[in-house]
Design an enzyme around this catalytic site. Structure first.
Site, PDB file in Angstrom:
ATOM      1  N   ASP A  84       0.824  -1.216   0.000  1.00 22.89           N
ATOM      2  CA  ASP A  84       0.000   0.000   0.000  1.00 22.89           C
ATOM      3  C   ASP A  84       0.857   1.266   0.000  1.00 22.89           C
ATOM      4  O   ASP A  84       0.345   2.365  -0.217  1.00 22.89           O
ATOM      5  CB  ASP A  84      -0.925  -0.008   1.227  1.00 22.89           C
ATOM      6  CG  ASP A  84      -1.900  -1.187   1.171  1.00 22.89           C
ATOM      7  OD1 ASP A  84      -2.551  -1.367   0.131  1.00 22.89           O
ATOM      8  OD2 ASP A  84      -1.984  -1.944   2.160  1.00 22.89           O
ATOM      9  N   ASN A 159      13.044  -8.712   5.832  1.00 25.81           N
ATOM     10  CA  ASN A 159      13.635  -8.048   6.992  1.00 25.81           C
ATOM     11  C   ASN A 159      13.003  -8.720   8.198  1.00 25.81           C
ATOM     12  O   ASN A 159      11.790  -8.654   8.364  1.00 25.81           O
ATOM     13  CB  ASN A 159      13.271  -6.559   7.040  1.00 25.81           C
ATOM     14  CG  ASN A 159      13.912  -5.788   5.911  1.00 25.81           C
ATOM     15  OD1 ASN A 159      15.032  -6.098   5.498  1.00 25.81           O
ATOM     16  ND2 ASN A 159      13.218  -4.785   5.406  1.00 25.81           N
ATOM     17  N   HIS A 172       6.525 -12.477   7.043  1.00 27.07           N
ATOM     18  CA  HIS A 172       6.314 -11.965   5.682  1.00 27.07           C
ATOM     19  C   HIS A 172       7.641 -11.550   5.051  1.00 27.07           C
ATOM     20  O   HIS A 172       8.652 -11.416   5.748  1.00 27.07           O
ATOM     21  CB  HIS A 172       5.392 -10.738   5.705  1.00 27.07           C
ATOM     22  CG  HIS A 172       6.011  -9.524   6.321  1.00 27.07           C
ATOM     23  ND1 HIS A 172       6.151  -9.363   7.682  1.00 27.07           N
ATOM     24  CD2 HIS A 172       6.570  -8.409   5.768  1.00 27.07           C
ATOM     25  CE1 HIS A 172       6.738  -8.204   7.934  1.00 27.07           C
ATOM     26  NE2 HIS A 172       7.011  -7.602   6.792  1.00 27.07           N
ATOM     27  N   HIS A 287      19.435 -13.611  -4.981  1.00 24.51           N
ATOM     28  CA  HIS A 287      20.044 -13.017  -6.164  1.00 24.51           C
ATOM     29  C   HIS A 287      20.187 -14.096  -7.236  1.00 24.51           C
ATOM     30  O   HIS A 287      20.766 -15.159  -6.970  1.00 24.51           O
ATOM     31  CB  HIS A 287      21.431 -12.445  -5.841  1.00 24.51           C
ATOM     32  CG  HIS A 287      21.380 -11.099  -5.175  1.00 24.51           C
ATOM     33  ND1 HIS A 287      22.503 -10.455  -4.707  1.00 24.51           N
ATOM     34  CD2 HIS A 287      20.345 -10.281  -4.924  1.00 24.51           C
ATOM     35  CE1 HIS A 287      22.143  -9.282  -4.189  1.00 24.51           C
ATOM     36  NE2 HIS A 287      20.843  -9.166  -4.294  1.00 24.51           N
ATOM     37  N   HIS A 305      21.712 -17.583  -5.683  1.00 21.65           N
ATOM     38  CA  HIS A 305      22.140 -17.746  -4.284  1.00 21.65           C
ATOM     39  C   HIS A 305      21.280 -16.884  -3.381  1.00 21.65           C
ATOM     40  O   HIS A 305      20.730 -15.868  -3.808  1.00 21.65           O
ATOM     41  CB  HIS A 305      23.623 -17.420  -4.104  1.00 21.65           C
ATOM     42  CG  HIS A 305      24.028 -16.040  -4.543  1.00 21.65           C
ATOM     43  ND1 HIS A 305      24.160 -15.679  -5.869  1.00 21.65           N
ATOM     44  CD2 HIS A 305      24.320 -14.928  -3.823  1.00 21.65           C
ATOM     45  CE1 HIS A 305      24.516 -14.413  -5.942  1.00 21.65           C
ATOM     46  NE2 HIS A 305      24.620 -13.917  -4.718  1.00 21.65           N
ATOM     47  N   PHE A 321      27.714  -2.747  14.537  1.00 22.43           N
ATOM     48  CA  PHE A 321      27.377  -1.492  13.855  1.00 22.43           C
ATOM     49  C   PHE A 321      28.270  -1.351  12.629  1.00 22.43           C
ATOM     50  O   PHE A 321      29.474  -1.558  12.713  1.00 22.43           O
ATOM     51  CB  PHE A 321      27.607  -0.300  14.793  1.00 22.43           C
ATOM     52  CG  PHE A 321      26.536  -0.151  15.843  1.00 22.43           C
ATOM     53  CD1 PHE A 321      25.391   0.567  15.579  1.00 22.43           C
ATOM     54  CD2 PHE A 321      26.675  -0.762  17.074  1.00 22.43           C
ATOM     55  CE1 PHE A 321      24.393   0.686  16.537  1.00 22.43           C
ATOM     56  CE2 PHE A 321      25.683  -0.658  18.040  1.00 22.43           C
ATOM     57  CZ  PHE A 321      24.538   0.080  17.768  1.00 22.43           C
TER      58      PHE A 321
HETATM   59  P1  H2U Z   1       8.432  -4.535   6.659  1.00 22.11           P
HETATM   60  O1  H2U Z   1       8.010  -5.158   7.916  1.00 22.11           O
HETATM   61  O2  H2U Z   1       9.674  -5.183   6.092  1.00 22.11           O
HETATM   62  O3  H2U Z   1       8.519  -3.069   6.825  1.00 22.11           O
HETATM   63  O4  H2U Z   1       7.254  -4.818   5.582  1.00 22.11           O
HETATM   64  C1  H2U Z   1       5.935  -4.534   5.790  1.00 22.11           C
HETATM   65  C2  H2U Z   1       5.411  -3.893   4.541  1.00 22.11           C
HETATM   66  O5  H2U Z   1       4.003  -3.947   4.578  1.00 22.11           O
HETATM   67  C3  H2U Z   1       5.807  -2.417   4.433  1.00 22.11           C
HETATM   68  O6  H2U Z   1       6.536  -2.220   3.248  1.00 22.11           O
HETATM   69  C4  H2U Z   1       3.484  -2.787   3.998  1.00 22.11           C
HETATM   70  C5  H2U Z   1       4.461  -1.681   4.380  1.00 22.11           C
HETATM   71  O7  H2U Z   1       4.462  -0.658   3.417  1.00 22.11           O
HETATM   72  N1  H2U Z   1       2.131  -2.534   4.501  1.00 22.11           N
HETATM   73  C6  H2U Z   1       1.084  -2.389   3.608  1.00 22.11           C
HETATM   74  O8  H2U Z   1       1.304  -2.477   2.399  1.00 22.11           O
HETATM   75  N2  H2U Z   1      -0.173  -2.146   4.085  1.00 22.11           N
HETATM   76  C7  H2U Z   1      -0.483  -2.008   5.402  1.00 22.11           C
HETATM   77  O9  H2U Z   1      -1.622  -1.768   5.746  1.00 22.11           O
HETATM   78  C8  H2U Z   1       0.579  -2.143   6.415  1.00 22.11           C
HETATM   79  C9  H2U Z   1       1.950  -2.459   5.927  1.00 22.11           C
END
Ligand code: H2U
Length: 361
Positions: A84, A159, A172, A287, A305, A321
């Protein structure tokens, strides 16, 4: 000019040196003598472990309403939706061309997807079933085919953990596809091409075969995959997952190779979690050979890989860090790749939660 004034013999696990990364064409400083220094710096929070299985307010959970107003359906396996808040849009005006070498811009188009791994929020990959993990592998391959038809590069990445900027603990990953080759991809494309032209074999295929015979950096192997700490690793427990066979893209994996991938991923990620008995944070990604117009050109120099970059160093709360010297000079690590591999090898490959479950049942 510095002379080697030392009378003792060089030992990579004790003496400072620099190592070459042939994929990037750069060097990493290895300083093993520094590993035991005291730490009085920032301490991180231990990752949360009491996540509810389902939360109607969590936009990634089945049946919830996302911030865009769209409803996440009652999915029962993996579920892919358009991000989104995408960093790349499929259309838009292009920047004006400039002949000034100091002010160059180019068009950038793409699409961003979010892929939920499972309907339950309290699961992570290593505690999923083989069937669940295999479904994720298949979904990755399908996305690479789908998005690869239109885009030059499809970046699948996860992540994991707040420490890596993950905003939602529901399992996810994300997939960003772009009309251009991102920097990492372009650097690796060039390096592998040059290696292939010079040695007439794909760099990473040659590399994995040499690592299999050397053994010192291999952590896990099965009939189709090798999991190792690269010789040139930057992050303390950075690892690379490579097929034994020459494979260009994730969708080229056979059914047997996908099953073997699910097996090794479960073990690999269990070992990571077992290190500090927490959900081990990392950023990972795949990749493979570029897509789009590159689908019909020769990409023999590429080898598929996966990369795992975990930030933790000495405990669940002390991370490495990448700052001062790393930002201004070059990457540096204390623990050697061989020491990291040895530590990972020694850890059980059954997840501590599943081990305790078996012991208690
Ligand atoms: P991260 O946890 O890696 O940030 O990924 C979650 C992704 O989910 C993030 O890119 C998307 C965020 O933009 N997201 C949506 O598309 N819709 C939502 O309602 C919440 C999160």
């Amino acid at each position: 000019m510095f002379l080697n004034k030392s009378t003792c013999v060089f030992d990579a696990n004790e003496h400072q040196h620099i190592r070459f990364n042939p994929l990037r064409g750069d060097w990493v400083l290895v300083s093993p003598h520094r590993a035991n220094r005291p730490w009085k710096g920032q301490v991180e929070k231990v990752p949360e472990d009491n996540i509810p299985r389902s939360d109607p307010k969590n936009p990634l959970c089945p049946g919830s309403v996302r911030s865009s107003g769209k409803v996440t359906p009652e999915y029962s396996s993996t579920y892919v939706f358009d991000n989104d808040f995408p960093a790349l849009l499929e259309e838009g005006p292009a920047p004006e061309e400039s002949d000034d070498p100091l002010f160059q811009a180019a068009p950038a188009y793409g699409t961003c997807k979010v892929m939920c791994f499972h309907p339950w929020s309290d699961l992570t990959l290593p505690v999923m079933t083989h069937k669940d993990i295999r479904a994720i592998v298949d979904a990755w391959a399908d996305l690479n085919i789908d998005l690869g038809k239109k885009y030059q590069w499809v970046q699948i990445f996860e992540n994991k953990g707040a420490m890596m900027g993950c905003s939602n603990s529901h399992p996810h990953c994300q997939v960003w596809a772009s009309s251009f080759l991102p920097n990492e991809a372009a650097v690796k494309d060039k390096a592998q091409k040059e290696f292939y032209n010079k040695y007439k074999k794909p760099m990473l295929l040659d590399y994995v075969q040499k690592e299999i015979s050397k053994k010192e950096r291999v952590v896990l192997e099965n009939d189709h995959w090798v999991w190792l700490v690269p010789y040139w690793a930057l992050w303390p427990y950075e690892t690379m997952l490579l097929p034994r066979r020459h494979v260009l893209r994730i969708e080229d994996l056979s059914s047997e190779e996908r099953d073997a991938l699910a097996d090794i991923m479960k073990k690999l990620l269990s070992k990571y979690d077992n290190m500090f008995e927490i959900s081990f944070p990392y950023s990972m990604g795949w990749h493979g050979a570029p897509t789009g117009e590159r689908l019909t050109t020769d990409n023999t120099h590429w080898q598929l890989h996966a990369l795992y970059y975990p930030p933790l160093l000495r405990s669940a709360t002390v991370k490495k860090f990448m700052v001062g010297y790393e930002m201004l000079a070059q990457a540096q690590r204390d623990l050697t790749a061989e020491q990291a591999a040895e530590k990972l090898r020694a850890l059980p490959d059954v997840h501590f939660k599943e081990r305790n479950k078996t012991e208690n049942s």
